[in-house]
Design a protein around this motif. Structure first.
Motif, mmCIF file in Angstrom:
data_model
loop_
_atom_site.group_PDB
_atom_site.id
_atom_site.type_symbol
_atom_site.label_atom_id
_atom_site.label_comp_id
_atom_site.label_asym_id
_atom_site.label_seq_id
_atom_site.Cartn_x
_atom_site.Cartn_y
_atom_site.Cartn_z
ATOM 1 N N ALA A 20 0.835 -1.209 0.000
ATOM 2 C CA ALA A 20 0.000 0.000 0.000
ATOM 3 C C ALA A 20 0.870 1.259 0.000
ATOM 4 C CB ALA A 20 -0.937 -0.005 1.201
ATOM 5 N N GLU A 21 1.934 1.242 0.819
ATOM 6 C CA GLU A 21 2.836 2.398 0.863
ATOM 7 C C GLU A 21 3.585 2.558 -0.459
ATOM 8 O OE1 GLU A 21 3.946 2.465 5.620
ATOM 9 O OE2 GLU A 21 4.974 1.062 4.297
ATOM 10 N N LEU A 22 4.019 1.441 -1.049
ATOM 11 C CA LEU A 22 4.692 1.497 -2.350
ATOM 12 C C LEU A 22 3.778 2.096 -3.414
ATOM 13 C CD1 LEU A 22 6.669 -1.857 -2.694
ATOM 14 C CD2 LEU A 22 7.606 0.434 -2.811
ATOM 15 N N SER A 23 2.540 1.625 -3.467
ATOM 16 C CA SER A 23 1.623 2.129 -4.493
ATOM 17 C C SER A 23 1.347 3.618 -4.290
ATOM 18 C CB SER A 23 0.322 1.326 -4.500
ATOM 19 O OG SER A 23 -0.369 1.479 -3.290
ATOM 20 N N GLN A 24 1.233 4.036 -3.043
ATOM 21 C CA GLN A 24 0.992 5.458 -2.765
ATOM 22 C C GLN A 24 2.186 6.306 -3.179
ATOM 23 O OE1 GLN A 24 2.102 7.076 0.642
ATOM 24 N NE2 GLN A 24 1.277 9.014 -0.023
ATOM 25 N N SER A 29 -3.211 4.117 -7.673
ATOM 26 C CA SER A 29 -4.397 4.190 -6.819
ATOM 27 C C SER A 29 -4.658 2.882 -6.077
ATOM 28 C CB SER A 29 -5.631 4.574 -7.642
ATOM 29 O OG SER A 29 -5.837 3.617 -8.665
ATOM 30 N N GLU A 30 -4.168 1.765 -6.601
ATOM 31 C CA GLU A 30 -4.406 0.472 -5.955
ATOM 32 C C GLU A 30 -3.093 -0.287 -5.798
ATOM 33 O OE1 GLU A 30 -7.250 -1.661 -8.253
ATOM 34 O OE2 GLU A 30 -8.837 -0.201 -7.915
ATOM 35 N N GLU A 31 -3.004 -1.044 -4.708
ATOM 36 C CA GLU A 31 -1.778 -1.795 -4.468
ATOM 37 C C GLU A 31 -1.661 -3.007 -5.379
ATOM 38 O OE1 GLU A 31 -2.133 -4.490 -0.645
ATOM 39 O OE2 GLU A 31 -2.907 -2.491 -0.215
#
Length: 186
Positions: A20-24, A29-31
């Motif tokens: 989740a942190e990587l995608s952010q 928008s999604e992991e």
């Protein structure tokens, strides 16, 4: 793949980073996008990719290598210093017991005339020098040939002395503490 390189840099900064942190941080928008790129590169998931990055099996491009910490079991090797005395990193790193048991943050192979305790071919393990650092031997980074200096502190005064001429020296470039000298005797 540029996406995997960017992910690897983020993992080197924080090995406990989540999908989740990587995608952010990468602007997704999604992991599940992270897992898409990992599957495309034939990784069995984020943990497998993290092990490859931290273990040095996933190689980052040399010209933009950004490895800065040694607590992951690798010690970055310097190519030299820029005009401000800041280190220029290579894609190489030292690993194993040498990297795990030193206080240095980086390594650099000295090629120049003998200066104080340092001889040509010595591997210098360095860390950034702070004002309150009790170091005795320091390195003043420079693009031509970094200079080894002896740090002398009396009370609150500190000066740097050239070991070959015993003259006081002053430098406006980054200074590094010589934590350890590794000499190849062969």
């Amino acid at each position: 793949m540029e996406v995997l390189n960017r992910m690897a840099y983020l993992i080197l900064e924080d090995p406990f980073i989540t999908a989740a942190e990587l995608s952010q941080k990468l602007g997704y928008s999604e992991e599940k996008t992270i897992y898409y790129w990992l599957a495309k590169a034939h990784y069995q998931g984020l943990q497998a990719f993290k092990r490859a990055v931290v273990g040095g099996r996933f190689r980052l491009p040399a010209q933009i290598a950004k490895e800065t910490v040694s607590q992951y079991g690798r010690l970055p090797v310097l190519d030299g210093f820029n005009a401000d005395g800041k280190p220029i990193l290579t894609k190489e790193s030292l690993s194993g017991s040498l990297a795990a048991n030193v206080l240095g943050k980086m390594a650099w192979r000295y090629h120049g005339p003998s200066q104080g305790p340092v001889q040509s071919g010595d591997l210098l393990l360095l860390s950034p020098l702070r004002d309150e650092d009790p170091a005795k031997w320091v390195l003043a980074g420079s693009t031509k040939l970094p200079t080894v200096l002896m740090k002398v502190t009396t009370g609150t005064d500190t000066c740097y002395i050239r070991p070959d001429t015993c003259e006081i020296a002053s430098f406006n470039v980054a200074m590094y503490r010589i934590v350890q000298i590794v000499r190849n005797l062969f």
